[in-house]
Design a protein around this motif. Structure first.
Motif, short mmCIF file in Angstrom:
data_model
loop_
_atom_site.label_atom_id
_atom_site.label_comp_id
_atom_site.label_asym_id
_atom_site.label_seq_id
_atom_site.Cartn_x
_atom_site.Cartn_y
_atom_site.Cartn_z
N UNK A 1 -7.07 -0.37 6.93
CA UNK A 1 -6.49 0.70 6.28
C UNK A 1 -7.53 1.46 6.00
N UNK A 2 -6.72 3.58 5.97
CA UNK A 2 -7.66 4.76 5.64
C UNK A 2 -6.89 4.83 4.42
N UNK A 3 -7.62 4.71 3.04
CA UNK A 3 -7.11 6.32 2.00
C UNK A 3 -7.90 7.29 1.88
N UNK B 1 -10.88 -0.39 -6.85
CA UNK B 1 -10.14 -1.11 -5.41
C UNK B 1 -9.04 -0.97 -5.67
N UNK B 2 -8.81 -1.34 -7.50
CA UNK B 2 -7.14 -1.02 -7.88
C UNK B 2 -6.47 -0.02 -7.15
N UNK B 3 -7.03 1.54 -7.54
CA UNK B 3 -7.06 2.33 -7.63
C UNK B 3 -5.88 2.74 -6.20
N UNK B 4 -6.77 2.28 -4.83
CA UNK B 4 -6.83 2.77 -3.71
C UNK B 4 -5.93 1.42 -3.69
N UNK C 1 -11.22 6.35 2.17
CA UNK C 1 -11.90 5.24 2.09
C UNK C 1 -11.64 4.37 3.32
N UNK C 2 -12.77 3.27 4.36
CA UNK C 2 -11.61 2.88 5.68
C UNK C 2 -12.24 1.38 4.85
#
Length: 402
Positions: free
Chosen positions: A248-250, A274-277, A380-381
């Motif tokens: 996914x892209x964030x 990481x948790x946020x994304x 982020x990818x």
């Protein structure tokens, strides 16, 4: 007749083994911190549009770390956020890479290569570790021959479908070059919910600052994506999945048009990026996203030194696990990365090389949340919770031939 009452008390001691992370879990947690720090130092030093791959960088560094001995094992491991036990570090990273290669319905490939100067003996233990944990191809070369750089660049170009060209220059090598380690990553994925090309609007304003805009092609759709308001970051989170749902892209979009700098500062100190994304919830949203293409070339020595890796470039590093014939150190780390985002999906690639030398040197609905990426944002990818590429868009008109 007397009655004696006996009171018995039992003390039950239950002893459990302390919960220990597996090598895979330890490396995954450490990598989250490494990638956050990597983006921080790169974004602080590099202006404008950026794309980079902390994963490509870590793999190249880890291949060097596999040759560390003595105190250098712990010192390098701490800076890379890897387990200090070398076997656990190599095994865990190998498992992370294996998981990446299993991404469904997208093309995600990783390749590694080691170039060694002719007649320079590499220890068998090191060669076996590279083969076992990194599936490394090896080749003997003459670094002073200008065609060697061409040969490396051809290999990188082949691994990245011609997206990364001229990673290294022949001027990078001399008669002191002993080893060059190279990692290449290539990704191509189609959106799970593609943007319809006829809804893309051209010459839409993208604000490079509060008062200045440039015309760009802006994609559009209204559909359900994972979304969250990030009040603590004064921003919005949007997750765009690729087919297969592994990748996914964030996108993190600051609420203010000039909010990128503050957002990046907050992300640099975020407790768990990481948790946020991974924190979005399904919600129908209105998305405006510019098409963009970014290419970035990085000299990473100063960046990595700021991350605590100066030891690997110093005369104090012990890389005798690579070879015992000479004292070795890392002299150069370079990376090139590429990303293109369009209506159909995303194509991205990165390659990192390390030189080792002797030590001598649309239609609108107002009731929907709107993610309007018409000003600078971060992306982020990711493979699940693992960040493979990251960067920012400050001007999508640049590098797109517009």
């Amino acid at each position: 007749m007397s009655i004696h009452l006996y009171h018995y008390r039992f003390l039950w001691l239950i002893i459990n083994a302390a919960a220990m992370d597996t090598p895979f879990e330890a490396v995954s947690k450490g990598y989250s911190e490494f990638s956050r720090e990597f983006y921080k130092v790169v974004s602080e030093a590099e202006p404008g549009n950026i794309v980079s791959s902390p994963m490509s960088c870590l793999i190249a560094l880890a291949m060097t770390h596999a040759g560390a001995k003595g105190d250098s094992i712990q010192e390098i491991a701490r800076a890379l956020h890897l387990p200090e036990n070398m076997t656990h570090a190599l095994k865990g990273l190998s498992e992370v890479v294996t998981q990446l290669r299993r991404a469904k319905k997208v093309e995600l490939s990783l390749a590694n290569k080691i170039y060694v100067t002719k007649d320079f003996p590499i220890l068998e233990e090191y060669s076996m570790a590279l083969e076992k944990y990194f599936q490394v191809e090896a080749e003997n070369v003459v670094f002073t021959d200008p065609s060697t750089a061409d040969k490396m660049n051809e290999w990188v170009s082949e691994q990245t479908k011609n997206k990364i060209k001229n990673l290294v220059d022949s001027n990078l090598f001399d008669d002191q070059t002993r080893v060059v380690l190279v990692n290449a990553i290539y990704f191509k994925g189609s959106w799970l919910k593609p943007f319809e090309t006829h809804k893309t609007r051209y010459n839409r304003p993208f604000f490079t600052d509060v008062n200045t805009s440039v015309p760009v092609p802006m994609m559009f759709q209204q559909t359900e994506f994972n979304y969250r308001k990030l009040d603590e970051l004064d921003a919005q989170l949007l997750i765009l999945p690729y087919q297969g749902n592994d990748m996914s892209m964030a996108i993190i979009l600051p609420n203010k048009k000039d909010g990128l700098k503050v957002l990046e500062e907050k992300l640099a100190t975020a407790a768990d990026l990481g948790e946020i994304l991974q924190s979005g919830s399904p919600l129908k949203v209105e998305v405006h996203l510019p098409k963009f293409k970014i290419e970035t070339s990085l000299d990473l020595v100063d960046h990595l030194s700021k991350m605590g890796l100066s030891h690997i470039f110093s005369d104090n590093v012990n890389l005798s696990g690579i070879s015992t014939t000479e004292d070795l150190k890392v002299s150069n780390v370079v990376q090139k990365a590429f990303i293109e985002v369009s209506e159909e999906g995303t194509e991205a690639a990165a390659a990192t090389a390390m030189r080792i030398v002797p030590m001598c040197r649309p239609c609108y609905r107002t009731d929907l949340p709107t993610v309007k990426c018409d000003h600078p944002f971060v992306f982020y990818l990711n493979f699940k919770s693992t960040n493979v590429f990251g960067g920012r868009v400050t001007n999508p008109a640049n590098n797109f031939g517009l």
